[in-house]
Motif scaffolding. Structure first.
Motif, PDB file in Angstrom:
ATOM      1  N   GLY A  70      44.189  42.556  44.720  1.00 51.18           N
ATOM      2  CA  GLY A  70      43.486  43.834  44.571  1.00 51.18           C
ATOM      3  C   GLY A  70      41.990  43.643  44.573  1.00 51.18           C
ATOM      4  N   LEU A  71      41.268  44.697  44.274  1.00 52.18           N
ATOM      5  CA  LEU A  71      39.815  44.677  44.324  1.00 52.18           C
ATOM      6  C   LEU A  71      39.169  44.586  42.936  1.00 52.18           C
ATOM      7  CD1 LEU A  71      39.218  47.305  47.163  1.00 52.18           C
ATOM      8  CD2 LEU A  71      39.161  44.809  47.320  1.00 52.18           C
ATOM      9  N   GLU A  72      39.891  44.048  41.962  1.00 55.40           N
ATOM     10  CA  GLU A  72      39.332  43.861  40.637  1.00 55.40           C
ATOM     11  C   GLU A  72      38.109  42.958  40.742  1.00 55.40           C
ATOM     12  OE1 GLU A  72      42.610  43.170  41.304  1.00 55.40           O
ATOM     13  OE2 GLU A  72      43.458  44.993  40.465  1.00 55.40           O
ATOM     14  N   GLY A  73      37.006  43.359  40.074  1.00 58.40           N
ATOM     15  CA  GLY A  73      35.784  42.573  40.100  1.00 58.40           C
ATOM     16  C   GLY A  73      34.860  42.916  41.259  1.00 58.40           C
ATOM     17  N   TRP A  74      35.231  43.952  42.021  1.00 58.97           N
ATOM     18  CA  TRP A  74      34.450  44.372  43.183  1.00 58.97           C
ATOM     19  C   TRP A  74      34.203  45.867  43.130  1.00 58.97           C
ATOM     20  CZ3 TRP A  74      32.704  40.812  46.736  1.00 58.97           C
ATOM     21  CH2 TRP A  74      33.271  39.533  46.654  1.00 58.97           C
ATOM     22  N   LYS A  75      33.134  46.333  43.768  1.00 62.23           N
ATOM     23  CA  LYS A  75      32.864  47.762  43.876  1.00 62.23           C
ATOM     24  C   LYS A  75      32.408  48.070  45.295  1.00 62.23           C
ATOM     25  CE  LYS A  75      28.338  46.981  41.837  1.00 62.23           C
ATOM     26  NZ  LYS A  75      27.488  47.128  40.706  1.00 62.23           N
ATOM     27  N   VAL A  76      32.832  49.223  45.794  1.00 65.15           N
ATOM     28  CA  VAL A  76      32.523  49.641  47.165  1.00 65.15           C
ATOM     29  C   VAL A  76      31.264  50.495  47.163  1.00 65.15           C
ATOM     30  CG1 VAL A  76      33.327  50.972  49.160  1.00 65.15           C
ATOM     31  CG2 VAL A  76      34.957  49.606  47.830  1.00 65.15           C
ATOM     32  N   GLN A  77      30.358  50.166  48.078  1.00 63.91           N
ATOM     33  CA  GLN A  77      29.186  50.999  48.337  1.00 63.91           C
ATOM     34  C   GLN A  77      29.344  51.521  49.767  1.00 63.91           C
ATOM     35  OE1 GLN A  77      25.458  48.887  48.246  1.00 63.91           O
ATOM     36  NE2 GLN A  77      24.306  50.636  48.982  1.00 63.91           N
ATOM     37  N   GLY A  78      29.417  52.840  49.917  1.00 60.91           N
ATOM     38  CA  GLY A  78      29.620  53.425  51.239  1.00 60.91           C
ATOM     39  C   GLY A  78      31.064  53.829  51.442  1.00 60.91           C
ATOM     40  N   ALA A  79      31.511  53.780  52.688  1.00 59.81           N
ATOM     41  CA  ALA A  79      32.867  54.207  53.041  1.00 59.81           C
ATOM     42  C   ALA A  79      33.915  53.296  52.415  1.00 59.81           C
ATOM     43  CB  ALA A  79      33.021  54.228  54.559  1.00 59.81           C
ATOM     44  N   ASP A  80      35.064  53.862  52.101  1.00 55.10           N
ATOM     45  CA  ASP A  80      36.150  53.127  51.461  1.00 55.10           C
ATOM     46  C   ASP A  80      37.037  52.488  52.530  1.00 55.10           C
ATOM     47  OD1 ASP A  80      37.809  52.110  49.544  1.00 55.10           O
ATOM     48  OD2 ASP A  80      38.808  54.014  49.104  1.00 55.10           O
ATOM     49  N   TYR A  81      36.577  51.395  53.095  1.00 60.09           N
ATOM     50  CA  TYR A  81      37.250  50.727  54.212  1.00 60.09           C
ATOM     51  C   TYR A  81      37.983  49.448  53.816  1.00 60.09           C
ATOM     52  CZ  TYR A  81      34.594  53.588  57.630  1.00 60.09           C
ATOM     53  OH  TYR A  81      34.058  54.596  58.396  1.00 60.09           O
ATOM     54  N   TRP A  82      38.083  49.138  52.533  1.00 56.74           N
ATOM     55  CA  TRP A  82      38.599  47.844  52.104  1.00 56.74           C
ATOM     56  C   TRP A  82      40.009  47.962  51.527  1.00 56.74           C
ATOM     57  CZ3 TRP A  82      35.645  43.853  53.579  1.00 56.74           C
ATOM     58  CH2 TRP A  82      34.318  44.125  53.894  1.00 56.74           C
ATOM     59  N   THR A  83      40.921  47.096  52.000  1.00 54.43           N
ATOM     60  CA  THR A  83      42.296  47.051  51.498  1.00 54.43           C
ATOM     61  C   THR A  83      42.718  45.592  51.303  1.00 54.43           C
ATOM     62  OG1 THR A  83      43.223  47.065  53.744  1.00 54.43           O
ATOM     63  CG2 THR A  83      42.966  49.211  52.638  1.00 54.43           C
ATOM     64  N   VAL A  84      43.779  45.411  50.528  1.00 52.33           N
ATOM     65  CA  VAL A  84      44.316  44.077  50.269  1.00 52.33           C
ATOM     66  C   VAL A  84      45.809  44.092  50.537  1.00 52.33           C
ATOM     67  CG1 VAL A  84      44.681  42.293  48.524  1.00 52.33           C
ATOM     68  CG2 VAL A  84      42.579  43.647  48.483  1.00 52.33           C
ATOM     69  N   ALA A  85      46.281  43.098  51.284  1.00 53.00           N
ATOM     70  CA  ALA A  85      47.713  42.936  51.535  1.00 53.00           C
ATOM     71  C   ALA A  85      48.015  41.468  51.788  1.00 53.00           C
ATOM     72  CB  ALA A  85      48.157  43.778  52.729  1.00 53.00           C
ATOM     73  N   GLU A  86      49.044  40.956  51.141  1.00 52.34           N
ATOM     74  CA  GLU A  86      49.525  39.588  51.344  1.00 52.34           C
ATOM     75  C   GLU A  86      48.414  38.549  51.218  1.00 52.34           C
ATOM     76  OE1 GLU A  86      51.812  39.449  54.960  1.00 52.34           O
ATOM     77  OE2 GLU A  86      53.016  41.172  54.356  1.00 52.34           O
ATOM     78  N   GLY A  87      47.545  38.716  50.216  1.00 52.76           N
ATOM     79  CA  GLY A  87      46.492  37.750  49.949  1.00 52.76           C
ATOM     80  C   GLY A  87      45.276  37.837  50.844  1.00 52.76           C
ATOM     81  N   VAL A  88      45.223  38.865  51.690  1.00 57.89           N
ATOM     82  CA  VAL A  88      44.117  39.016  52.642  1.00 57.89           C
ATOM     83  C   VAL A  88      43.343  40.288  52.331  1.00 57.89           C
ATOM     84  CG1 VAL A  88      43.511  39.311  55.086  1.00 57.89           C
ATOM     85  CG2 VAL A  88      45.350  37.732  54.440  1.00 57.89           C
TER      86      VAL A  88
END
Length: 191
Positions: free
Chosen positions: A28-46
């Motif tokens: 997941g994105l714990e420890g991170w914050k998005v600036q701008g568009a929400d384009y970030w995802t996590v799947a299978e360690g990537v």
């Protein structure tokens, strides 16, 4: 031989060496914050950054700040991509992919704000960069000096007179391009 090892262990006690910090946990994105568009995802360690037809800017910033550090990561992209790793703030970056301004791949080269652009180009990247496959990048940020290795080979050492003392690490999706980039095995080792 055993006596030498015993003597060495008595004279030089074991020093605990901390392992690099996994700043991306793979789930997941714990420890991170998005600036701008929400384009970030996590799947299978990537960790995947993928823009849409709006082609907006997006930066994924670490919530933690770093002073002197080594960041290591694997990245993969195909086609046209303009990304990079921000070092301590948004005006200091190590490029991944094509520069929008110069219209050519400048992977592993520093981008130092809009007034300086690319002050120095990384050497040998064309031969080292693997298209459509995972590449390994290591960036050592010590004081004002950035040393970058790509797939095990040092490709640049650059001294920036505008480097900040400390700050977060950022992963970029540049505006104006529809793109996808993937990251994994992202660690930071404080120096």
């Amino acid at each position: 031989m055993k006596a030498h090892l015993l003597l060495a262990s008595l004279l030089f006690p074991t020093i605990a060496i901390a392992a690099p910090e996994k700043v991306f946990n793979g789930t997941g994105l714990e420890g991170w914050k998005v600036q701008g568009a929400d384009y970030w995802t996590v799947a299978e360690g990537v960790l995947k950054g993928e823009s849409d037809d709006k082609k907006q800017n997006s930066v994924l910033w670490s919530e933690k700040s770093f002073k002197d550090f080594t960041v290591e990561l694997d990245f993969k992209f195909s086609g046209d991509v303009d990304s990079g790793i921000f070092l301590r703030h948004e005006n200091e970056q190590i490029q991944i992919g094509t520069s929008r301004s110069l219209k050519r791949d400048l992977t592993a080269s520093p981008y130092i704000g809009s007034k300086r652009g690319y002050p120095q180009e990384a050497a040998g990247v064309k031969e080292l960069l693997k298209a459509d496959d995972w590449n390994h990048m290591k960036i050592v940020a010590k004081g004002k000096t950035y040393t970058v290795s790509l797939n095990g080979e040092q490709v640049i050492e650059y001294v920036s007179d505008t480097a900040k003392e400390s700050g977060p690490i950022g992963l970029q999706i540049h505006p104006g391009v529809k793109m996808k980039i993937e990251f994994k095995n992202l660690t930071v080792d404080s120096l």
